[in-house]
Design a protein around this motif. Structure first.
Motif, PDB file in Angstrom:
ATOM      1  N   PRO A 116       0.880  -1.078   0.034  1.00 36.00           N
ATOM      2  CA  PRO A 116       0.004   0.054   0.024  1.00 36.00           C
ATOM      3  C   PRO A 116       0.795   1.134  -0.223  1.00 36.00           C
ATOM      4  O   PRO A 116       2.000   1.261   0.526  1.00 36.00           O
ATOM      5  CB  PRO A 116      -0.914  -0.245   1.368  1.00 36.00           C
ATOM      6  CG  PRO A 116      -0.028  -1.095   1.879  1.00 36.00           C
ATOM      7  CD  PRO A 116       0.888  -1.922   1.240  1.00 36.00           C
ATOM      8  N   ARG A 117       0.545   2.121  -0.818  1.00 31.48           N
ATOM      9  CA  ARG A 117       1.325   3.419  -0.847  1.00 31.48           C
ATOM     10  C   ARG A 117       0.395   4.836  -0.366  1.00 31.48           C
ATOM     11  O   ARG A 117       0.422   5.784  -1.014  1.00 31.48           O
ATOM     12  CB  ARG A 117       1.541   3.507  -2.579  1.00 31.48           C
ATOM     13  CG  ARG A 117       2.741   2.712  -2.802  1.00 31.48           C
ATOM     14  CD  ARG A 117       2.690   2.621  -4.445  1.00 31.48           C
ATOM     15  NE  ARG A 117       3.720   2.012  -4.965  1.00 31.48           N
ATOM     16  CZ  ARG A 117       3.936   0.598  -4.657  1.00 31.48           C
ATOM     17  NH1 ARG A 117       3.025  -0.030  -4.022  1.00 31.48           N
ATOM     18  NH2 ARG A 117       4.942  -0.301  -5.356  1.00 31.48           N
ATOM     19  N   ASP A 118      -0.031   4.617   0.796  1.00 28.99           N
ATOM     20  CA  ASP A 118      -0.627   5.865   1.186  1.00 28.99           C
ATOM     21  C   ASP A 118      -0.142   6.856   1.993  1.00 28.99           C
ATOM     22  O   ASP A 118      -0.458   7.857   2.145  1.00 28.99           O
ATOM     23  CB  ASP A 118      -1.992   5.321   2.168  1.00 28.99           C
ATOM     24  CG  ASP A 118      -1.343   4.407   3.453  1.00 28.99           C
ATOM     25  OD1 ASP A 118      -0.337   4.299   3.564  1.00 28.99           O
ATOM     26  OD2 ASP A 118      -2.382   4.307   4.426  1.00 28.99           O
ATOM     27  N   SER A 119       1.182   6.458   2.559  1.00 32.36           N
ATOM     28  CA  SER A 119       2.072   7.550   3.137  1.00 32.36           C
ATOM     29  C   SER A 119       3.547   6.883   3.538  1.00 32.36           C
ATOM     30  O   SER A 119       3.766   5.706   3.547  1.00 32.36           O
ATOM     31  CB  SER A 119       1.346   7.701   4.672  1.00 32.36           C
ATOM     32  OG  SER A 119       1.534   6.620   5.638  1.00 32.36           O
ATOM     33  N   PHE A 166      -3.842  -4.452   9.202  1.00 31.36           N
ATOM     34  CA  PHE A 166      -4.027  -2.915   8.900  1.00 31.36           C
ATOM     35  C   PHE A 166      -4.173  -2.516   7.668  1.00 31.36           C
ATOM     36  O   PHE A 166      -4.938  -1.466   7.479  1.00 31.36           O
ATOM     37  CB  PHE A 166      -2.576  -2.389   9.432  1.00 31.36           C
ATOM     38  CG  PHE A 166      -2.719  -0.794   9.612  1.00 31.36           C
ATOM     39  CD1 PHE A 166      -3.310  -0.418  11.050  1.00 31.36           C
ATOM     40  CD2 PHE A 166      -1.986   0.017   9.137  1.00 31.36           C
ATOM     41  CE1 PHE A 166      -3.203   0.679  11.210  1.00 31.36           C
ATOM     42  CE2 PHE A 166      -2.014   1.258   9.194  1.00 31.36           C
ATOM     43  CZ  PHE A 166      -2.545   1.698  10.493  1.00 31.36           C
ATOM     44  N   TYR A 167      -3.750  -3.298   6.738  1.00 35.24           N
ATOM     45  CA  TYR A 167      -3.995  -3.064   5.290  1.00 35.24           C
ATOM     46  C   TYR A 167      -4.787  -3.911   4.244  1.00 35.24           C
ATOM     47  O   TYR A 167      -4.140  -5.017   3.782  1.00 35.24           O
ATOM     48  CB  TYR A 167      -2.885  -2.535   4.447  1.00 35.24           C
ATOM     49  CG  TYR A 167      -1.834  -1.410   5.223  1.00 35.24           C
ATOM     50  CD1 TYR A 167      -2.639  -0.167   4.918  1.00 35.24           C
ATOM     51  CD2 TYR A 167      -0.764  -1.806   6.109  1.00 35.24           C
ATOM     52  CE1 TYR A 167      -1.462   0.836   5.231  1.00 35.24           C
ATOM     53  CE2 TYR A 167      -0.264  -0.577   6.535  1.00 35.24           C
ATOM     54  CZ  TYR A 167      -0.499   0.501   6.213  1.00 35.24           C
ATOM     55  OH  TYR A 167       0.236   1.623   6.819  1.00 35.24           O
ATOM     56  N   THR A 206       3.935   4.639   6.262  1.00 35.22           N
ATOM     57  CA  THR A 206       3.781   3.251   6.298  1.00 35.22           C
ATOM     58  C   THR A 206       4.867   2.234   5.835  1.00 35.22           C
ATOM     59  O   THR A 206       5.391   1.367   6.308  1.00 35.22           O
ATOM     60  CB  THR A 206       2.575   3.043   5.179  1.00 35.22           C
ATOM     61  OG1 THR A 206       1.351   3.830   5.528  1.00 35.22           O
ATOM     62  CG2 THR A 206       2.127   1.526   4.983  1.00 35.22           C
ATOM     63  N   HIS A 242       7.272   1.784   8.603  1.00 36.35           N
ATOM     64  CA  HIS A 242       6.580   0.951   9.443  1.00 36.35           C
ATOM     65  C   HIS A 242       6.942  -0.414   9.043  1.00 36.35           C
ATOM     66  O   HIS A 242       7.409  -1.281   9.863  1.00 36.35           O
ATOM     67  CB  HIS A 242       4.932   1.277   9.581  1.00 36.35           C
ATOM     68  CG  HIS A 242       4.601   0.188  10.411  1.00 36.35           C
ATOM     69  ND1 HIS A 242       4.346   0.387  11.816  1.00 36.35           N
ATOM     70  CD2 HIS A 242       3.804  -0.959  10.151  1.00 36.35           C
ATOM     71  CE1 HIS A 242       3.894  -0.757  12.221  1.00 36.35           C
ATOM     72  NE2 HIS A 242       3.199  -1.539  11.357  1.00 36.35           N
ATOM     73  N   VAL A 243       6.823  -0.774   8.066  1.00 36.71           N
ATOM     74  CA  VAL A 243       7.408  -2.087   7.355  1.00 36.71           C
ATOM     75  C   VAL A 243       8.671  -2.255   7.482  1.00 36.71           C
ATOM     76  O   VAL A 243       9.526  -3.216   7.587  1.00 36.71           O
ATOM     77  CB  VAL A 243       6.684  -2.164   5.757  1.00 36.71           C
ATOM     78  CG1 VAL A 243       7.168  -3.570   5.374  1.00 36.71           C
ATOM     79  CG2 VAL A 243       5.279  -2.359   6.070  1.00 36.71           C
ATOM     80  N   ILE A 290       0.543  -6.508   8.839  1.00 39.02           N
ATOM     81  CA  ILE A 290       0.152  -5.580   7.722  1.00 39.02           C
ATOM     82  C   ILE A 290      -1.086  -5.636   7.102  1.00 39.02           C
ATOM     83  O   ILE A 290      -1.870  -5.035   6.688  1.00 39.02           O
ATOM     84  CB  ILE A 290       1.440  -5.747   6.594  1.00 39.02           C
ATOM     85  CG1 ILE A 290       2.679  -5.421   7.381  1.00 39.02           C
ATOM     86  CG2 ILE A 290       1.267  -5.067   5.556  1.00 39.02           C
ATOM     87  CD1 ILE A 290       3.813  -5.514   6.748  1.00 39.02           C
TER      88      ILE A 290
END
Length: 183
Positions: free
Chosen positions: A27-30, A128-129, A33, A36-37, A125
């Motif tokens: 996911p490319r939202d922020s 959360f996503y 993120t 975090h990963v 992950i």
């Protein structure tokens, strides 16, 4: 003595950021993120010709290739796919929670540096996503279809080779195979 936390974070970011940002399922939202990963990943190194994954074992992690080459092999040790830097493997068994058993071998072909994501972090992950789980499931289905096509193609090639060999040989009276000579 260990490195300061900020320096460790910068090193991890340098090693893993491009890998995660270029991974199509992520996911490319922020920017947070990605960081975090990256904090979840651990770097491991395998020597050449080492079994990273053995078919039949329970899945505990998935891998991203930071550097090197890895072959994915079936139960007969036939090569299904060759993976290089930036590609991942080992996620299929993590997605299949009812049967988390590895179905293929992964063998290093060079010295390999891998980013490892544990099962717990992978599921975190996914929780959360939800779109991450959906993309990973679609990638898994695609990979299964491609592996089946590769296997079918190899089987058909072997069948054609066998059929060609069968037509070009005959069994003589002493039960030895003899090549047919042109008339």
């Amino acid at each position: 003595m260990s490195l300061p936390k900020s320096l460790r974070r910068e090193i991890r970011s340098f090693i893993f950021k491009g890998l995660i940002e270029n991974w199509e399922a992520f996911p490319r939202d922020s920017h947070g993120t990605v960081d975090h990963v990256i904090r979840m990943l651990k770097l491991v190194v395998y020597p050449r010709y080492e079994y990273i994954i053995t078919a039949g074992e329970i899945a505990e992690e998935m891998y991203f290739i930071v550097k090197g080459v890895v072959e994915i092999r079936d139960l007969n040790n036939e090569v299904l796919n060759t993976l290089k830097q930036g590609q991942n493997f080992g996620e299929m068994a993590l997605l299949n929670e009812s049967n988390p058993v590895r179905i293929a071998h992964a063998v290093s072909q060079t010295m390999v540096s891998l980013a490892v994501l544990t099962k717990e972090d992978f599921r975190s992950i996914c929780d959360f996503y939800p779109e991450f789980r959906t993309k990973m499931s679609m990638m898994m289905k695609f990979r299964i279809i491609m592996n089946q096509k590769i296997h079918e193609h190899k089987r058909m090639c072997c069948y054609r080779d066998w059929e060609t060999d069968r037509k070009s040989t005959r069994l003589n009276s002493s039960h030895e195979f003899v090549s047919r000579m042109p008339s």
